[in-house]
Scaffold this motif. Structure first.
Motif, mmCIF file in Angstrom:
data_model
loop_
_atom_site.group_PDB
_atom_site.id
_atom_site.type_symbol
_atom_site.label_atom_id
_atom_site.label_comp_id
_atom_site.label_asym_id
_atom_site.label_seq_id
_atom_site.Cartn_x
_atom_site.Cartn_y
_atom_site.Cartn_z
ATOM 1 N N TYR A 111 47.071 31.734 45.636
ATOM 2 C CA TYR A 111 46.220 32.392 46.631
ATOM 3 C C TYR A 111 45.994 33.827 46.191
ATOM 4 C CZ TYR A 111 45.056 34.568 51.151
ATOM 5 O OH TYR A 111 44.457 35.275 52.169
ATOM 6 N N ALA A 112 44.757 34.300 46.317
ATOM 7 C CA ALA A 112 44.449 35.701 46.030
ATOM 8 C C ALA A 112 43.432 36.200 47.056
ATOM 9 C CB ALA A 112 43.904 35.862 44.621
ATOM 10 N N ARG A 113 43.654 37.440 47.505
ATOM 11 C CA ARG A 113 42.729 38.061 48.464
ATOM 12 C C ARG A 113 42.448 39.488 48.016
ATOM 13 N NH1 ARG A 113 43.997 41.592 52.007
ATOM 14 N NH2 ARG A 113 46.163 40.914 52.197
ATOM 15 N N ILE A 114 41.181 39.860 48.052
ATOM 16 C CA ILE A 114 40.762 41.229 47.774
ATOM 17 C C ILE A 114 40.023 41.708 49.012
ATOM 18 C CG2 ILE A 114 39.372 42.717 46.293
ATOM 19 C CD1 ILE A 114 39.709 40.394 44.158
ATOM 20 N N THR A 115 40.497 42.810 49.593
ATOM 21 C CA THR A 115 39.909 43.338 50.823
ATOM 22 C C THR A 115 39.396 44.749 50.588
ATOM 23 O OG1 THR A 115 41.388 42.003 52.193
ATOM 24 C CG2 THR A 115 40.329 43.887 53.261
ATOM 25 N N ASN A 116 38.147 44.981 50.952
ATOM 26 C CA ASN A 116 37.552 46.310 50.887
ATOM 27 C C ASN A 116 37.989 47.072 52.139
ATOM 28 O OD1 ASN A 116 35.941 48.593 50.923
ATOM 29 N ND2 ASN A 116 34.022 47.491 50.581
ATOM 30 N N LEU A 117 38.808 48.103 51.977
ATOM 31 C CA LEU A 117 39.342 48.855 53.104
ATOM 32 C C LEU A 117 38.467 50.034 53.523
ATOM 33 C CD1 LEU A 117 43.097 48.921 52.004
ATOM 34 C CD2 LEU A 117 41.994 47.360 53.627
ATOM 35 N N HIS A 118 37.360 50.244 52.827
ATOM 36 C CA HIS A 118 36.487 51.384 53.151
ATOM 37 C C HIS A 118 35.649 51.081 54.393
ATOM 38 C CE1 HIS A 118 33.681 54.734 52.608
ATOM 39 N NE2 HIS A 118 34.631 55.261 51.845
ATOM 40 N N SER A 119 35.250 52.124 55.112
ATOM 41 C CA SER A 119 34.482 51.938 56.349
ATOM 42 C C SER A 119 32.983 51.795 56.121
ATOM 43 C CB SER A 119 34.736 53.105 57.311
ATOM 44 O OG SER A 119 34.321 54.326 56.700
ATOM 45 N N SER A 120 32.475 52.149 54.922
ATOM 46 C CA SER A 120 31.029 52.044 54.721
ATOM 47 C C SER A 120 30.606 51.617 53.313
ATOM 48 C CB SER A 120 30.348 53.379 55.061
ATOM 49 O OG SER A 120 30.807 54.403 54.204
ATOM 50 N N GLN A 121 31.407 51.852 52.295
ATOM 51 C CA GLN A 121 31.003 51.539 50.925
ATOM 52 C C GLN A 121 31.262 50.075 50.563
ATOM 53 O OE1 GLN A 121 31.499 55.888 48.911
ATOM 54 N NE2 GLN A 121 33.173 54.512 48.612
ATOM 55 N N THR A 122 30.466 49.566 49.642
ATOM 56 C CA THR A 122 30.657 48.203 49.151
ATOM 57 C C THR A 122 31.434 48.221 47.837
ATOM 58 O OG1 THR A 122 28.570 48.200 47.926
ATOM 59 C CG2 THR A 122 28.505 47.390 50.200
ATOM 60 N N VAL A 123 31.985 47.058 47.513
ATOM 61 C CA VAL A 123 32.705 46.858 46.266
ATOM 62 C C VAL A 123 32.112 45.623 45.602
ATOM 63 C CG1 VAL A 123 34.939 46.234 45.254
ATOM 64 C CG2 VAL A 123 34.833 47.908 47.108
ATOM 65 N N THR A 124 31.901 45.693 44.293
ATOM 66 C CA THR A 124 31.447 44.536 43.536
ATOM 67 C C THR A 124 32.624 43.992 42.742
ATOM 68 O OG1 THR A 124 29.212 45.421 43.359
ATOM 69 C CG2 THR A 124 29.816 43.687 41.802
ATOM 70 N N ILE A 125 32.897 42.712 42.941
ATOM 71 C CA ILE A 125 33.954 42.028 42.210
ATOM 72 C C ILE A 125 33.305 41.253 41.072
ATOM 73 C CG2 ILE A 125 35.751 40.242 42.358
ATOM 74 C CD1 ILE A 125 36.353 42.821 43.920
ATOM 75 N N GLU A 126 33.855 41.397 39.886
ATOM 76 C CA GLU A 126 33.393 40.617 38.736
ATOM 77 C C GLU A 126 34.511 39.668 38.335
ATOM 78 O OE1 GLU A 126 33.095 41.526 34.124
ATOM 79 O OE2 GLU A 126 31.477 42.523 35.230
ATOM 80 N N ILE A 127 34.217 38.376 38.335
ATOM 81 C CA ILE A 127 35.191 37.364 37.949
ATOM 82 C C ILE A 127 34.748 36.752 36.626
ATOM 83 C CG2 ILE A 127 36.227 35.133 38.553
ATOM 84 C CD1 ILE A 127 35.974 35.960 41.470
ATOM 85 N N THR A 128 35.679 36.715 35.668
ATOM 86 C CA THR A 128 35.410 36.147 34.351
ATOM 87 C C THR A 128 36.300 34.927 34.157
ATOM 88 O OG1 THR A 128 34.953 38.366 33.519
ATOM 89 C CG2 THR A 128 35.336 36.643 31.871
ATOM 90 N N ASN A 129 35.721 33.847 33.623
ATOM 91 C CA ASN A 129 36.543 32.662 33.348
ATOM 92 C C ASN A 129 36.936 32.620 31.875
ATOM 93 O OD1 ASN A 129 34.404 31.493 31.909
ATOM 94 N ND2 ASN A 129 33.853 30.061 33.523
ATOM 95 N N ASP A 130 37.721 31.616 31.509
ATOM 96 C CA ASP A 130 38.254 31.536 30.144
ATOM 97 C C ASP A 130 37.204 31.187 29.089
ATOM 98 O OD1 ASP A 130 37.953 28.812 30.633
ATOM 99 O OD2 ASP A 130 40.095 28.385 30.592
ATOM 100 N N GLN A 131 35.967 30.987 29.501
ATOM 101 C CA GLN A 131 34.858 30.778 28.566
ATOM 102 C C GLN A 131 34.041 32.055 28.386
ATOM 103 O OE1 GLN A 131 34.307 27.602 26.956
ATOM 104 N NE2 GLN A 131 36.413 27.612 27.695
ATOM 105 N N GLY A 132 34.456 33.133 29.084
ATOM 106 C CA GLY A 132 33.721 34.394 29.016
ATOM 107 C C GLY A 132 32.557 34.476 29.974
ATOM 108 N N ASP A 133 32.371 33.457 30.817
ATOM 109 C CA ASP A 133 31.304 33.475 31.814
ATOM 110 C C ASP A 133 31.699 34.423 32.945
ATOM 111 O OD1 ASP A 133 30.068 31.391 30.363
ATOM 112 O OD2 ASP A 133 31.245 29.907 31.452
ATOM 113 N N GLU A 134 30.720 35.142 33.490
ATOM 114 C CA GLU A 134 30.983 36.119 34.540
ATOM 115 C C GLU A 134 30.128 35.855 35.764
ATOM 116 O OE1 GLU A 134 29.835 39.609 32.425
ATOM 117 O OE2 GLU A 134 31.766 39.819 31.418
ATOM 118 N N ALA A 135 30.692 36.202 36.924
ATOM 119 C CA ALA A 135 29.944 36.141 38.182
ATOM 120 C C ALA A 135 30.299 37.381 38.986
ATOM 121 C CB ALA A 135 30.289 34.888 38.967
ATOM 122 N N LEU A 136 29.329 37.877 39.738
ATOM 123 C CA LEU A 136 29.524 39.065 40.571
ATOM 124 C C LEU A 136 29.443 38.684 42.042
ATOM 125 C CD1 LEU A 136 27.191 41.550 38.654
ATOM 126 C CD2 LEU A 136 29.661 41.310 38.440
#
Length: 147
Positions: free
Chosen positions: A67-92
């Protein structure tokens, strides 16, 4: 000794007089928890990664992450998460202020290729990075894994 992590997601709304939503509870047998608040800015940083044979610190064995959780604790700004798999493919993925992004497991979880077919095989998540829309954005990272 393994312990039990319990997570609960609840939706509750009354729409046009009808109650909608559900409560989903999951339990995981875990041995390790990584929990940290990281302040990020507009330069991309690695929140954590996976490696099959060298787990340590914020590096986990991909098939042992439960299990993994990422929480943006800021009151107004956004965060972009980039996930890369073992083939080098990325998603935002964009996480708005106060929102969380949850992953249940990391092994055989994703394929990000354009027009990827389900039967082509899924791959392990290897790197999770973050970039904030502005400076000094706190992000909570919680990762639970087994031995």
């Amino acid at each position: 000794m393994a312990e039990t992590l319990t997570t609960t997601i609840t939706e509750s709304v009354t729409l046009q007089g009808a109650a909608r939503g559900n409560t989903i509870t999951e339990t995981y047998s875990i041995d390790n928890v990584f929990e940290r608040v990281v302040t990020i800015g507009t330069d991309q940083i690695t929140l954590y990664s996976t490696h099959a044979s060298l787990p340590e610190g914020n590096v986990f064995d991909d098939d042992l992450v439960k299990y993994a959780r990422i929480t943006n604790l800021h009151s107004s700004q956004t965060v972009t998460i980039e996930i890369t798999n073992d083939q080098g493919d990325e998603a935002l993925f964009k996480i708005k202020a106060g929102e969380s992004f949850i992953l249940n497991g990391h092994d055989d979880m994703c394929s990000f290729k354009e027009e990827a077919a389900v039967d082509a095989g899924l791959h392990a998540i290897t790197i999770v990075k973050a970039t904030a829309s502005g400076a000094a954005t706190p992000v909570e990272v919680f990762v639970a894994s087994s031995n």
